[in-house]
Write an enzyme that holds these catalytic residues in place. Structure first.
Site, PDB file in Angstrom:
ATOM      1  CB  SER A 247       6.183   2.332  -3.676  1.00  0.00           C
ATOM      2  OG  SER A 247       7.286   3.208  -3.509  1.00  0.00           O
TER       3      SER A 247
ATOM      4  CE1 TYR B 239       7.990  -0.789   0.160  1.00  0.00           C
ATOM      5  CE2 TYR B 239       9.266   0.820  -1.094  1.00  0.00           C
ATOM      6  CZ  TYR B 239       8.097   0.451  -0.449  1.00  0.00           C
ATOM      7  OH  TYR B 239       7.039   1.328  -0.422  1.00  0.00           O
TER       8      TYR B 239
END
Length: 321
Positions: free
Chosen positions: A154, A179
């Site tokens: 990501s 994350y």
């Protein structure tokens, strides 16, 4: 090199007789990757935690593509026993594995632990895929011709750091920091795997990382839903509507990384448009930290220790002569 600015699923090659595993194939990016690969003839193993939902999704794809070859298999990346069981079952029935798409993930959720006591985001996004790839490594090596491992990261990896003193957020936990850490780990892993393949003289297995940009999927909803935050849920929906590209477009980087002939391994593929959030896939640089080889080696060693999975790299000719 083909021009990636015009790369779409219309440029996918014929994948007949190719076997591909897609983790998290029952929704979002995984669904779109599965659908596109199956349309081009691949036999796709849909590795999913929720097999009932996956069977429904399989039926939806077969309605559109009645000749598609799809195999739903249970895989819970938060459970090491499930990972080993999946691999044992796969290897008992399949002779080849051409592409492993490490796609599944969780994002910005309240702190939870896997069955093995790992923080869930780090455990699923990185450690689960590290273990899965290692256990399938012989299948990748032994399959004739070129094989690939494509690991979904990501843009958030750019904000990440690997906190070896508190990997699992036991002392302090921030859902977005956790994350970002897991997504940085994905890129570090993809690059380190590529380096180790190169060092071992293995030319037929490629490792690449990719990211979807800003794609509208169910992933953004799950954090707010777990927290019961209607405000965050509304804000995510608004952001998706205004800024996000479709999941179908967000799947293009993984599809490009999995199939494009011009790629050689060790690349990072993402959308080439505005702020790398949308657009056609292209090779692009990742964060400066993601190229830190010392950091990557340390993460690899820690990952082996936590998962108990080691990779059987062939000895290079240089070391045996």
């Amino acid at each position: 090199m083909a021009n990636p600015e015009r790369w779409t699923t219309e440029r996918l090659p014929d994948l007949t007789d190719k076997t591909v595993i897609v983790t998290g194939a029952n929704s979002g990016l995984g669904y779109e990757v599965t659908r596109a690969l199956a349309r081009n003839g691949a036999s796709v193993v849909m590795a999913c935690r929720r097999t009932n939902h996956a069977m429904t999704v399989k039926g939806r794809i077969l309605t559109e593509l009645p000749d598609a070859t799809l195999d739903v298999r249970e895989l819970d990346l938060a459970d090491s026993e499930s990972i080993r069981s999946f691999v044992d079952d796969f290897e008992s029935e399949y002779d080849d594995l051409h592409v492993l798409c490490n796609n599944a993930g969780v994002m910005a959720i309240p702190r939870t632990e896997t069955e093995d006591g790992f923080e869930l985001q780090f455990g699923v996004n990185h450690l689960g895929h590290f273990a899965l790839t290692g256990l399938l490594f012989d299948s990748l090596l032994e399959t004739p011709g070129e094989t690939r491992v494509v690991t979904q990261s990501s843009g958030f990896h750019e904000r990440g750091d690997i906190d070896f003193d508190d990997l699992h957020g036991e002392q302090e936990y921030d859902k977005w920091a956790a994350y970002a850490q897991s997504k940085l780990a994905n890129v570090l892993f993809a690059y380190e795997l590529d380096r180790r393949l190169t060092d071992s003289g293995t030319e037929d297995v490629l490792s690449l990382a990719c990211h979807p940009g800003y794609a509208s999927t169910d992933l953004q909803r799950r954090g707010p839903e777990r927290e019961g935050s209607l405000i965050r849920l509304w804000a995510m929906g608004l952001a998706n509507a205004v800024f996000a590209q479709s999941a179908e477009r967000g799947a293009l980087p993984m599809l490009y990384a999995a199939t494009a002939d011009e790629l050689i391994g060790g690349e990072y593929v993402g959308p080439s448009g505005l702020m790398n959030m949308r657009g056609s896939p292209d090779v692009q640089p990742s964060s400066e930290r993601s190229y830190d080889e010392k950091l990557a080696r340390r993460l690899w060693d820690v990952s082996e220790g936590l998962t108990g999975v080691t990779y059987g790299f062939p000895q290079s000719k240089a070391t045996t002569e």
